[in-house]
Write an enzyme that holds these catalytic residues in place. Structure first.
Site, PDB file in Angstrom:
ATOM      1  N   SER A 110       0.845  -1.193   0.000  1.00  0.00           N
ATOM      2  CA  SER A 110       0.000   0.000   0.000  1.00  0.00           C
ATOM      3  C   SER A 110       0.887   1.253   0.000  1.00  0.00           C
ATOM      4  O   SER A 110       1.710   1.409  -0.896  1.00  0.00           O
ATOM      5  CB  SER A 110      -0.968  -0.053   1.187  1.00  0.00           C
ATOM      6  N   HIS A 244      -7.804  -5.575   0.076  1.00  0.00           N
ATOM      7  CA  HIS A 244      -6.595  -4.782   0.287  1.00  0.00           C
ATOM      8  C   HIS A 244      -5.599  -5.502   1.194  1.00  0.00           C
ATOM      9  O   HIS A 244      -4.396  -5.390   0.997  1.00  0.00           O
ATOM     10  CB  HIS A 244      -6.976  -3.429   0.891  1.00  0.00           C
TER      11      HIS A 244
END
Length: 273
Positions: A110, A244
């Site tokens: 990320s 995610h």
């Protein structure tokens, strides 16, 4: 109180920090007595070095692993947070420059993917040589700009974003004391990544590997594949089932695939642990 969002609650790491200047920034995740390559892991927004401890289960025997500890969390809770990717990348580069020379692979998830990318760019520009490889996870290509303002939301809005990503136990998010500890670092990290603008430059010389979840609400597979623009030799794209935090949901599969990438990138330095 370990959380998928990186143990950003201020809970202390189970590993002892390294001595000297690197002690503030690097945490040993996996040792290798005869290490010939080093994996440096960069956590996501709000994350900490502790996020990587349960994820690196089967590294090659000649690869040691360290995780970056950003200021403003865990044992660095009293330090001011940094609010730009450039500040984070500059600081990590300086720390790595002071470490004994050893081939490196950079891995970031990320926000950490962007920080790792900027560290790799700086290393190549400095003339000190390229990393053996860069592995980025759960992040769109740095050339793709979205208007995002999560860091400008109030605390409830910030927590709502974390819930959307399914990265942290709701019981932790509902605890006012824990929220007070981790929200400042989370807000600073979101400010860093949301205000980041890539300065155009030549593609990386090192190999580039891209990991992404097929149901990630923050990055599509096409946006992940756009990292190809930053590589002089193409990319290795690997799509995982999940969102995610696919790597926390499927830790063994993630560890196995990362190990395979390290073996490919590190070549003869890698062997079974």
């Amino acid at each position: 109180m370990t959380t998928a969002s990186g143990d950003a609650t201020g809970h202390s790491s189970s590993r002892v920090p390294r001595s000297g200047g690197a002690g503030r920034w690097l945490r040993l995740v996996a040792s290798a007595p005869n290490a010939r390559a080093r994996l440096i892991c960069f956590p996501h927004a709000g994350g900490s070095a502790g996020f990587f401890f349960p994820l690196l289960k089967s590294l090659p025997s000649a690869v040691e692993a360290y995780a970056v500890q950003y200021p403003g969390r865990q044992d660095r809770l009293a330090e001011p947070c940094l609010t730009s990717v450039d500040e984070l990348a500059d600081a990590v580069c300086e720390v790595l420059r002071q470490e004994p020379a050893m081939p490196q692979v950079l891995f970031g998830h990320s926000m950490g993917a962007t920080v790792a990318f900027e560290v790799a760019r700086r290393q190549e520009r400095s003339g000190g040589g390229s990393p053996l490889g860069l592995v980025v996870s759960g992040r769109r290509a740095p050339s793709l700009r979205h208007a995002e303002t999560v860091h400008q939301r109030d605390d409830d809005g910030l927590v709502a974003e974390i819930r959307r990503l399914n990265g942290t136990d709701d019981s932790l998010l509902d605890d006012p004391e824990i929220r007070r500890m981790f929200l400042p670092a989370l807000r600073a990290d979101y400010q860093a990544i949301e205000t980041y603008r890539m300065v155009p430059g030549p593609p990386l010389r090192c190999p580039l590997s891209v990991f992404v979840g097929d149901a990630d609400p923050r990055v599509s597979v096409a946006e992940a594949e756009a990292w190809r623009e930053q590589s002089g030799g193409g990319i290795s794209l690997q799509v995982f089932p999940g969102g995610h935090f696919y790597l926390s949901d499927r830790p063994q599969e993630f560890s196995d695939r990362l190990t395979a990438e390290l073996t490919r990138l590190c070549g003869p330095v890698a062997g079974g642990r």
